[in-house]
Design a protein around this motif. Structure first.
Motif, PDB file in Angstrom:
ATOM      1  N   LYS A   5      33.768  47.469  37.724  1.00  0.00           N
ATOM      2  CA  LYS A   5      34.659  47.152  36.678  1.00  0.00           C
ATOM      3  C   LYS A   5      34.332  45.880  36.076  1.00  0.00           C
ATOM      4  N   PRO A   6      34.031  45.620  35.043  1.00  0.00           N
ATOM      5  CA  PRO A   6      33.811  43.971  34.619  1.00  0.00           C
ATOM      6  C   PRO A   6      35.300  43.657  34.140  1.00  0.00           C
ATOM      7  N   ILE A   7      35.635  42.527  34.531  1.00  0.00           N
ATOM      8  CA  ILE A   7      36.681  41.568  34.104  1.00  0.00           C
ATOM      9  C   ILE A   7      36.588  40.227  33.549  1.00  0.00           C
ATOM     10  N   ASN A   8      37.103  40.096  32.429  1.00  0.00           N
ATOM     11  CA  ASN A   8      37.054  38.726  31.630  1.00  0.00           C
ATOM     12  C   ASN A   8      37.954  37.923  32.044  1.00  0.00           C
ATOM     13  N   ILE A   9      37.575  36.587  32.355  1.00  0.00           N
ATOM     14  CA  ILE A   9      38.419  35.612  33.014  1.00  0.00           C
ATOM     15  C   ILE A   9      38.003  34.146  32.075  1.00  0.00           C
ATOM     16  N   ASN A  10      38.772  33.862  31.242  1.00  0.00           N
ATOM     17  CA  ASN A  10      38.539  32.693  30.435  1.00  0.00           C
ATOM     18  C   ASN A  10      36.931  32.874  29.795  1.00  0.00           C
ATOM     19  N   GLY A  11      36.443  33.902  29.202  1.00  0.00           N
ATOM     20  CA  GLY A  11      35.358  34.156  28.638  1.00  0.00           C
ATOM     21  C   GLY A  11      34.157  34.340  29.609  1.00  0.00           C
ATOM     22  N   LYS A  18      34.981  48.517  43.966  1.00  0.00           N
ATOM     23  CA  LYS A  18      36.129  49.102  44.914  1.00  0.00           C
ATOM     24  C   LYS A  18      35.310  50.279  45.471  1.00  0.00           C
ATOM     25  N   VAL A  19      35.296  50.216  46.750  1.00  0.00           N
ATOM     26  CA  VAL A  19      34.837  51.285  47.603  1.00  0.00           C
ATOM     27  C   VAL A  19      35.883  52.263  47.858  1.00  0.00           C
ATOM     28  N   GLU A  67      42.027  44.951  40.000  1.00  0.00           N
ATOM     29  CA  GLU A  67      43.107  44.000  39.308  1.00  0.00           C
ATOM     30  C   GLU A  67      44.217  43.495  40.295  1.00  0.00           C
ATOM     31  N   ASP A  68      44.391  44.144  41.389  1.00  0.00           N
ATOM     32  CA  ASP A  68      45.516  43.576  42.263  1.00  0.00           C
ATOM     33  C   ASP A  68      44.987  42.147  42.792  1.00  0.00           C
ATOM     34  N   ALA A  69      43.552  41.868  42.812  1.00  0.00           N
ATOM     35  CA  ALA A  69      43.146  40.831  43.483  1.00  0.00           C
ATOM     36  C   ALA A  69      43.555  39.476  42.562  1.00  0.00           C
ATOM     37  N   LEU A  70      43.708  39.695  41.565  1.00  0.00           N
ATOM     38  CA  LEU A  70      43.946  38.516  40.149  1.00  0.00           C
ATOM     39  C   LEU A  70      45.407  37.889  40.804  1.00  0.00           C
ATOM     40  N   GLY A  92      44.237  34.627  42.992  1.00  0.00           N
ATOM     41  CA  GLY A  92      42.814  35.308  42.950  1.00  0.00           C
ATOM     42  C   GLY A  92      42.295  34.685  41.694  1.00  0.00           C
ATOM     43  N   LYS A  93      42.970  34.805  40.650  1.00  0.00           N
ATOM     44  CA  LYS A  93      42.490  34.277  39.321  1.00  0.00           C
ATOM     45  C   LYS A  93      42.245  32.838  39.303  1.00  0.00           C
ATOM     46  N   GLU A  94      43.032  32.128  39.891  1.00  0.00           N
ATOM     47  CA  GLU A  94      42.758  30.680  39.843  1.00  0.00           C
ATOM     48  C   GLU A  94      41.573  30.468  40.696  1.00  0.00           C
TER      49      GLU A  94
END
Length: 100
Positions: A5-11, A18-19, A67-70, A92-94
């Motif tokens: 899954k692609p996730i966008n973070i600040n562009g 996930k396995v 998404e939990d990792a963020l 994780g997001k930081e």
């Protein structure tokens, strides 16, 4: 099952992988978020082993979906991740913003 899954973070695009665990689908075997300069990995990865391999990575725990990792707090990280400003306790997001 494998989920990518692609996730966008600040562009910037981060790739989440996930396995699944066939015996316990509610508990994934591995979750990794891949940024340009390093990784966020789940608790199933050994930080000491990643350090020995010169991998830039930070580890979080308690994940059931990518998404939990963020929002999860960094519990440990490799020396290369620390050199980029990743520290224990940040989200994780930081950390991903420093690894992107």
């Amino acid at each position: 099952m494998i989920e990518i899954k692609p996730i966008n973070i600040n562009g910037k695009t981060i790739i989440g992988v996930k396995v699944g665990n066939p015996e316990f689908p509610e508990k994934p075997a591995i979750i990794v978020l891949i940024a340009k300069k390093g990784f966020i990995v789940c608790r199933n990865f050994d930080i000491d082993a990643l350090n020995k391999r010169n991998v830039t990575a930070a580890r979080v725990e308690g994940l059931t979906k990518i998404e939990d990792a963020l929002d999860a707090k960094i519990e440990s990280c490799t020396l290369k991740a620390k050199a980029l400003g990743v520290t224990e306790g940040m989200t994780g997001k930081e950390a991903l913003m420093k690894l992107s």
